[in-house]
Design an enzyme around this catalytic site. Structure first.
Site, PDB file in Angstrom:
ATOM      1  CB  ILE A  10      37.444  43.771  54.193  1.00 63.24           C
ATOM      2  CG1 ILE A  10      38.187  42.855  55.174  1.00 63.24           C
ATOM      3  CG2 ILE A  10      38.309  44.149  53.006  1.00 63.24           C
ATOM      4  CD1 ILE A  10      38.472  41.464  54.647  1.00 63.24           C
ATOM      5  CG  ASN A  23      46.194  39.200  40.638  1.00 63.67           C
ATOM      6  OD1 ASN A  23      47.413  39.181  40.462  1.00 63.67           O
ATOM      7  ND2 ASN A  23      45.496  40.331  40.638  1.00 63.67           N
ATOM      8  N   GLY A  31      38.061  44.729  42.819  1.00 64.84           N
ATOM      9  CA  GLY A  31      37.419  44.140  44.001  1.00 64.84           C
ATOM     10  C   GLY A  31      38.087  44.503  45.314  1.00 64.84           C
ATOM     11  CG  ASP A  33      44.268  42.762  44.919  1.00 68.10           C
ATOM     12  OD1 ASP A  33      44.982  43.183  45.842  1.00 68.10           O
ATOM     13  OD2 ASP A  33      44.716  42.195  43.900  1.00 68.10           O
ATOM     14  CB  SER A 121      37.028  32.384  44.800  1.00 61.97           C
ATOM     15  OG  SER A 121      38.401  32.095  44.683  1.00 61.97           O
ATOM     16  N   GLY A 123      33.750  36.926  43.856  1.00 61.44           N
ATOM     17  CA  GLY A 123      33.486  38.146  43.083  1.00 61.44           C
ATOM     18  C   GLY A 123      33.912  37.926  41.646  1.00 61.44           C
TER      19      GLY A 123
HETATM   20  N1  AR6 Z   1      35.179  44.656  51.476  1.00 61.68           N
HETATM   21  C1  AR6 Z   1      34.638  43.431  51.585  1.00 61.68           C
HETATM   22  N2  AR6 Z   1      34.272  42.692  50.527  1.00 61.68           N
HETATM   23  C2  AR6 Z   1      34.465  43.232  49.298  1.00 61.68           C
HETATM   24  C3  AR6 Z   1      35.026  44.511  49.092  1.00 61.68           C
HETATM   25  C4  AR6 Z   1      35.390  45.242  50.257  1.00 61.68           C
HETATM   26  N3  AR6 Z   1      35.935  46.469  50.182  1.00 61.68           N
HETATM   27  N4  AR6 Z   1      35.079  44.748  47.752  1.00 61.68           N
HETATM   28  C5  AR6 Z   1      34.566  43.658  47.141  1.00 61.68           C
HETATM   29  N5  AR6 Z   1      34.177  42.748  48.066  1.00 61.68           N
HETATM   30  P1  AR6 Z   1      36.730  39.951  44.548  1.00 61.68           P
HETATM   31  P2  AR6 Z   1      37.858  37.312  43.829  1.00 61.68           P
HETATM   32  C6  AR6 Z   1      33.571  41.401  47.877  1.00 61.68           C
HETATM   33  O1  AR6 Z   1      36.308  40.186  43.138  1.00 61.68           O
HETATM   34  O2  AR6 Z   1      36.529  36.843  43.337  1.00 61.68           O
HETATM   35  C7  AR6 Z   1      40.846  41.143  41.854  1.00 61.68           C
HETATM   36  O3  AR6 Z   1      40.992  41.834  40.668  1.00 61.68           O
HETATM   37  C8  AR6 Z   1      32.989  41.076  46.526  1.00 61.68           C
HETATM   38  O4  AR6 Z   1      31.681  41.622  46.404  1.00 61.68           O
HETATM   39  O5  AR6 Z   1      37.366  41.062  45.285  1.00 61.68           O
HETATM   40  O6  AR6 Z   1      38.661  36.400  44.697  1.00 61.68           O
HETATM   41  C9  AR6 Z   1      42.095  40.385  42.246  1.00 61.68           C
HETATM   42  O7  AR6 Z   1      43.274  41.092  41.880  1.00 61.68           O
HETATM   43  C10 AR6 Z   1      32.981  39.552  46.577  1.00 61.68           C
HETATM   44  O8  AR6 Z   1      31.858  39.084  47.314  1.00 61.68           O
HETATM   45  O9  AR6 Z   1      37.763  38.699  44.654  1.00 61.68           O
HETATM   46  C11 AR6 Z   1      41.944  39.122  41.455  1.00 61.68           C
HETATM   47  O10 AR6 Z   1      42.389  39.284  40.122  1.00 61.68           O
HETATM   48  C12 AR6 Z   1      34.232  39.209  47.378  1.00 61.68           C
HETATM   49  O11 AR6 Z   1      34.586  40.425  48.055  1.00 61.68           O
HETATM   50  C13 AR6 Z   1      40.467  38.854  41.467  1.00 61.68           C
HETATM   51  O12 AR6 Z   1      39.858  40.132  41.658  1.00 61.68           O
HETATM   52  C14 AR6 Z   1      35.418  38.749  46.534  1.00 61.68           C
HETATM   53  O13 AR6 Z   1      35.432  39.464  45.306  1.00 61.68           O
HETATM   54  C15 AR6 Z   1      40.050  37.997  42.630  1.00 61.68           C
HETATM   55  O14 AR6 Z   1      38.686  37.693  42.543  1.00 61.68           O
END
Ligand code: AR6
Length: 173
Positions: A10, A23, A31, A33, A121, A123
């Site tokens: 992204i 968060n 992730g 973020d 959410s 990930g």
């Molecule tokens: N581009 C697109 N998608 C991505 C990328 C990227 N660069 N990196 C990961 N994903 P997550 P959550 C995908 O964990 O579940 C953080 O620590 C990933 O594979 O990023 O909402 C925050 O600070 C998954 O399919 O977000 C919060 O504490 C999706 O994006 C917590 O994680 C979401 O994964 C939020 O968790």
């Protein structure tokens, strides 16, 4: 509105706004973020700190959204939203839907027309990808918004396939 799906990172999207799966602290994390803050640079965190010191002293509540600069990313704004942690014992779908609806409202207030979304959410927060895709696509397709393209940027083939299936189902029904 066009709903498009791409497999990729992204932070590489040339869009008006990209949505961050943040968060409540708005202080960064892993992730998406982590990637957004890393590639976007310190200006994003600076604005997040200012938001915490003003409107969101207790943090950004789950299901809400707020915008900052996109710093060095090839976008104008980052819209931070806080997804719910998945729980088998409790249906939090309305909070996940709210992330998308509120992000689109913020996009409208900014005048952002092309907006990139991750699978919020799905990930670290543990939401099953198929269900996350269904909620994301249903909510965005039903929103009343001036956004012209909602682009889902999926990390990996499995996430992309889940969104493809969910979009096909939505178009069938
Ligand atoms: N581009 C697109 N998608 C991505 C990328 C990227 N660069 N990196 C990961 N994903 P997550 P959550 C995908 O964990 O579940 C953080 O620590 C990933 O594979 O990023 O909402 C925050 O600070 C998954 O399919 O977000 C919060 O504490 C999706 O994006 C917590 O994680 C979401 O994964 C939020 O968790």
């Amino acid at each position: 509105m066009d709903i498009t799906l791409v497999q990729g990172d992204i932070t590489e999207q040339r869009v008006d706004a990209l949505v961050n799966a943040a968060n409540s602290s708005l202080m960064g994390g892993g992730g998406v973020d982590g990637a957004i803050h890393r590639r976007g640079g310190p200006e994003i965190l600076e604005e997040c700190r200012a938001l915490r010191a003003s409107q969101y002293e207790k943090g950004l509540p789950t299901g809400q959204a707020v915008a900052t600069t996109a710093g060095r990313l090839p976008a104008r704004w980052v819209i931070h939203t806080v997804g719910p942690v998945y729980a088998k014992s409790q249906d939090r779908s309305h909070l996940l839907a709210s992330c998308y609806a509120e992000s689109l409202k913020v996009a409208d207030s900014l005048g952002a027309e092309v907006v990139a979304f991750p699978a919020v959410s799905a990930g670290i927060y543990g939401w099953p990808m198929d269900d996350a895709a269904r909620i994301a696509l249903t909510t965005v397709s039903q929103a009343s918004t001036k956004v012209t393209e909602a682009r889902f940027v999926l990390f990996g083939a499995d996430a992309y396939a889940a969104f493809e299936d969910a979009l096909a189902r939505l178009n069938r029904d």
